[in-house]
Design a protein around this motif. Structure first.
Motif, PDB file in Angstrom:
ATOM      1  N   HIS A 230     115.215  31.049  98.744  1.00  0.00           N
ATOM      2  CA  HIS A 230     114.567  30.169  99.483  1.00  0.00           C
ATOM      3  C   HIS A 230     114.435  30.567 100.905  1.00  0.00           C
ATOM      4  O   HIS A 230     115.645  30.706 101.618  1.00  0.00           O
ATOM      5  N   LEU A 231     113.335  30.752 101.664  1.00  0.00           N
ATOM      6  CA  LEU A 231     113.108  31.011 103.017  1.00  0.00           C
ATOM      7  C   LEU A 231     112.416  30.073 103.600  1.00  0.00           C
ATOM      8  O   LEU A 231     111.488  29.468 103.100  1.00  0.00           O
ATOM      9  N   ASP A 232     112.663  29.775 105.216  1.00  0.00           N
ATOM     10  CA  ASP A 232     111.760  28.890 105.525  1.00  0.00           C
ATOM     11  C   ASP A 232     112.148  28.972 107.302  1.00  0.00           C
ATOM     12  O   ASP A 232     113.119  29.648 107.614  1.00  0.00           O
ATOM     13  N   GLY A 233     111.022  28.506 107.771  1.00  0.00           N
ATOM     14  CA  GLY A 233     111.122  28.524 109.379  1.00  0.00           C
ATOM     15  C   GLY A 233     111.347  26.881 109.982  1.00  0.00           C
ATOM     16  O   GLY A 233     110.750  26.560 110.885  1.00  0.00           O
ATOM     17  N   LEU A 234     112.165  26.195 109.074  1.00  0.00           N
ATOM     18  CA  LEU A 234     111.936  24.570 109.540  1.00  0.00           C
ATOM     19  C   LEU A 234     113.500  24.240 109.503  1.00  0.00           C
ATOM     20  O   LEU A 234     113.827  23.091 110.175  1.00  0.00           O
ATOM     21  N   MET A 235     114.567  24.635 109.056  1.00  0.00           N
ATOM     22  CA  MET A 235     115.747  24.214 109.031  1.00  0.00           C
ATOM     23  C   MET A 235     116.592  23.897 110.473  1.00  0.00           C
ATOM     24  O   MET A 235     116.551  24.878 111.154  1.00  0.00           O
ATOM     25  N   GLN A 236     117.027  22.954 110.444  1.00  0.00           N
ATOM     26  CA  GLN A 236     118.067  22.570 111.683  1.00  0.00           C
ATOM     27  C   GLN A 236     119.054  21.780 111.302  1.00  0.00           C
ATOM     28  O   GLN A 236     118.862  20.666 110.947  1.00  0.00           O
TER      29      GLN A 236
END
Length: 322
Positions: A230-236
């Motif tokens: 899983h890859l994303d540019g959202l996690m904080q």
């Protein structure tokens, strides 16, 4: 040795500084224009590098090595020109945004006996190296499942610039999480080899104002197990983890905590990196690359390995509705 760094973004600046740190000073940087963002201007004021604005002119100066650190969509044409002029090339990951022309390029590099090195720096992370050794030694027994998770909020990557204008957010520049965060795809191939099947989807969540994918989910199918990515540019806050499960034991790796937890036959141990410097990975890959250039040895992270990652990403993209 003479070096040319094509692209003055954050990774280009990092490679420039690292070359200086290991006593290489004959470096030219190639810029697209005469103005840049605040960080670029700060870099120029501090280091006063030799600058070129013309790729052919810079290549005519006969650099021994070219660092390709411009937007992904420009990697292949830049690297091809460099090899045609007799240079070895370090190409920042990913190798390209498309398979088109890669075969011809790699054949050219082989014919000219030029090293092609793809910059997947996590191959030089000490804990991932330890995991690779455990897998190869059969410490986990028969592996039946693995999962990689990488997520980090894209607007926070480079706070000094508008993330929507950066290459990672733009499909026309070869951006998107599937390619930009493809370290985990490369690591899975490094750990387990070439999968027999590839499935998945890359998409835009609608949360970020981007033209590229900001999430991607993949399944790499092997003979007796599968790997989820899983890859994303959202996690904080950001997450970067790896889990591997075998009949004899398990591995849990957390990059941000610096922990590697292994359970083998019921006995659990945890290794924690106490003084880890992220730049050490870049220094080690730089030294590995230069060693390959001097010895004329093919690196493990070579053009063929980089092309495998691109092939997987392209398969996912074709099956996605972003």
């Amino acid at each position: 040795m003479k070096f040319l760094v094509v692209g003055l973004g954050s990774i280009g600046r990092r490679h420039y500084r690292n070359l200086l740190s290991i006593k290489h000073t004959e470096i030219t940087v190639l810029r697209r224009g005469h103005t840049g963002d605040a960080e670029q201007e700060k870099f120029l004021e501090e280091y006063h590098p030799k600058i070129s604005y013309d790729l052919v002119g810079a290549l005519n100066e006969k650099p021994d090595v070219v660092f390709v650190t411009n937007p992904t969509s420009l990697h292949l044409e830049t690297a091809r020109a460099a090899v045609e002029h007799g240079a070895h090339v370090f190409i920042e990951k990913p190798l390209s945004h498309s398979l088109r022309g890669l075969g011809t390029f790699l054949a050219l590099a082989k014919k000219k006996k030029r090293v092609v090195y793809v910059g997947y720096n996590y191959r030089h992370h000490p804990q991932l190296i330890a995991i690779k050794k455990m897998i190869d030694a059969g410490k986990l027994g028969k592996i039946f499942f693995a999962r990689f998770t990488t997520g980090e909020y894209l607007p926070g990557w480079h706070p000094w610039e508008d993330y929507r204008k950066g290459y990672a957010a733009r499909s026309d520049l070869g951006g998107g999480m599937l390619l930009t965060q493809s370290h985990d795809i490369d690591t899975a191939l490094w750990f387990f080899g070439t999968p027999g099947r590839v499935m998945g989807r890359a998409s835009k969540s609608g949360i970020l104002a981007v033209t590229s994918d900001d999430t991607a989910d993949l399944i790499l199918g092997y003979n007796t197990f599968s790997v989820q990515i899983h890859l994303d540019g959202l996690m904080q806050p950001p997450v970067k983890q790896c889990e591997i499960y075998g009949l004899k034991g398990t591995i849990l790796w957390d990059y941000h905590k610096g922990t590697l937890t292994t359970t083998i036959k019921g006995h659990t141990t945890q290794n924690r990196l106490k003084h880890f410097d992220r730049n050490d990975m870049y220094i080690k890959e730089l030294k590995d690359f230069l060693s390959c250039v001097k010895s004329h040895q093919a690196p493990s992270s070579d053009g063929a390995a980089g092309a495998q990652v691109v092939a997987i990403a392209e398969t996912i993209s074709k099956n996605s509705t972003a």
